[in-house]
Motif scaffolding. Structure first.
Motif, PDB file in Angstrom:
ATOM      1  N   LEU A  17       0.819  -1.216   0.000  1.00 33.89           N
ATOM      2  CA  LEU A  17       0.000   0.000   0.000  1.00 33.89           C
ATOM      3  C   LEU A  17       0.848   1.259   0.000  1.00 33.89           C
ATOM      4  N   LEU A  18       1.858   1.291   0.855  1.00 32.81           N
ATOM      5  CA  LEU A  18       2.686   2.484   0.993  1.00 32.81           C
ATOM      6  C   LEU A  18       3.857   2.496   0.011  1.00 32.81           C
ATOM      7  N   LYS A  19       4.063   1.355  -0.644  1.00 31.84           N
ATOM      8  CA  LYS A  19       5.157   1.235  -1.619  1.00 31.84           C
ATOM      9  C   LYS A  19       6.513   1.567  -0.987  1.00 31.84           C
ATOM     10  N   ARG A  20       6.709   1.051   0.217  1.00 36.49           N
ATOM     11  CA  ARG A  20       7.979   1.246   0.908  1.00 36.49           C
ATOM     12  C   ARG A  20       8.149   0.162   1.965  1.00 36.49           C
ATOM     13  N   THR A  21       9.346   0.086   2.488  1.00 34.47           N
ATOM     14  CA  THR A  21       9.620  -0.803   3.608  1.00 34.47           C
ATOM     15  C   THR A  21       9.353  -0.047   4.909  1.00 34.47           C
ATOM     16  N   GLN A 104      -3.570   4.339   7.138  1.00 32.24           N
ATOM     17  CA  GLN A 104      -4.572   3.643   7.941  1.00 32.24           C
ATOM     18  C   GLN A 104      -4.798   2.228   7.405  1.00 32.24           C
ATOM     19  N   ASP A 105      -4.913   2.093   6.090  1.00 32.53           N
ATOM     20  CA  ASP A 105      -5.119   0.772   5.498  1.00 32.53           C
ATOM     21  C   ASP A 105      -3.912  -0.135   5.736  1.00 32.53           C
ATOM     22  N   PHE A 106      -2.712   0.451   5.696  1.00 33.16           N
ATOM     23  CA  PHE A 106      -1.515  -0.334   5.998  1.00 33.16           C
ATOM     24  C   PHE A 106      -1.594  -0.908   7.406  1.00 33.16           C
ATOM     25  N   VAL A 107      -1.954  -0.067   8.367  1.00 30.66           N
ATOM     26  CA  VAL A 107      -2.030  -0.521   9.761  1.00 30.66           C
ATOM     27  C   VAL A 107      -3.025  -1.668   9.898  1.00 30.66           C
ATOM     28  N   MET A 108      -4.201  -1.497   9.317  1.00 26.51           N
ATOM     29  CA  MET A 108      -5.278  -2.453   9.553  1.00 26.51           C
ATOM     30  C   MET A 108      -5.136  -3.731   8.730  1.00 26.51           C
ATOM     31  N   THR A 109      -4.627  -3.637   7.507  1.00 23.50           N
ATOM     32  CA  THR A 109      -4.636  -4.811   6.621  1.00 23.50           C
ATOM     33  C   THR A 109      -3.265  -5.441   6.403  1.00 23.50           C
TER      34      THR A 109
END
Length: 269
Positions: A17-21, A104-109
């Motif tokens: 989602l964030l396109k990063r590490t 937010q989507d990164f955190v949850m999914t």
């Protein structure tokens, strides 16, 4: 059961989602048996974990048997911090916070399933999200929008001034994004709130009432929460540190109070 010292480890998650590490630091209490009620705290700006004294604070509190079993996850911010933090779907007047929905989507999914796999035990206790400054309103926003998962949020010197109109363009207090989000949200999320300010957070005083903006803005968040039907002190705790500044040293000093409020053993509440 007296918990032994926490184990600190650094992990990296490749986020689609964030396109990063995304670098995270895990603080896990020692000698868990696997049958405990296990609590979880996510903390924004995890790159400040050492300066905040997270490991030392957890060890000191666990040594005194003040905390329930607690895993803390410090999430490092990236160079896009001002884009990933903020209010999901509502950038500020400079377009900052444009990636808050993705974060937010990164955190949850992505993050939470990863943590569940890494820990190997269910997070069957309380779950919280905390942060400082802009990381604080990000934590508040994510907890607010995902109250079916989170039970509480802690905000240290929150950037509650976050607004979608510049001061020079006819700004009013109705232009503060988080206050409006609370006001316009349907329903009343099942959350508890710990909000902290320092009396020397800043010197700005928009309305010239001799109260710095960070205190005014935080008190106004509390007022909006009270209008929603939350109660003090059952649902809302406000901690004002005399002499507290907008810095990691101040936040490290109040971290024990927050942790005991959020995850303290009943005899210490």
């Amino acid at each position: 059961m007296l918990l032994s010292k926490v184990t600190r480890s650094q992990n990296a998650i490749t986020s689609t989602l964030l396109k990063r590490t995304v670098v995270i630091e895990l603080f896990i209490p020692g000698n868990l048996l696997g049958n405990e009620t296990l609590n979880l705290l996510l903390f924004n700006d995890g790159q400040d974990a050492i300066a905040l004294g997270i490991e030392d604070t957890l060890n000191a509190l666990n040594e005194k048997n003040k905390l329930e079993p607690l895993v803390v996850v410090a999430i490092h911010a990236s160079e896009n911090r001002v884009q990933e933090y903020g209010i999901a779907g509502i950038p500020d007047f400079l377009g900052r916070g444009s990636m808050a929905s993705l974060y937010q989507d990164f955190v949850m999914t992505e993050l939470l399933p990863y943590l569940q796999e890494q820990i190997g035990m269910p997070f069957n206790g309380k779950k919280g999200f905390a942060g400082c400054s802009l990381g604080g309103i990000s934590a508040f926003d994510i907890a607010w929008n995902n109250s079916s998962y989170f039970d509480l949020t802690g905000v240290f010197s929150g950037a509650f001034w976050w607004r979608d109109k510049d001061l020079k363009d006819g700004y009013t207090d109705n232009d503060r994004i988080l206050h409006r989000m609370i006001r316009e949200s349907e329903g009343k999320p099942e959350l508890k709130f710990w909000l902290m300010t320092g009396t020397e957070d800043e010197t700005a005083d928009r309305n010239h009432n001799r109260i710095i903006d960070s205190i005014d803005d935080t008190i106004d968040v509390i007022k909006e929460l009270l209008k929603k039907g939350y109660e003090r002190p059952e649902d809302i705790t406000y901690y004002e540190m005399v002499g507290g500044k907008h810095d990691v040293l101040t936040w490290s000093k109040v971290l024990p109070a927050f942790l005991c409020w959020a995850f303290g053993r009943k005899s210490y509440l």
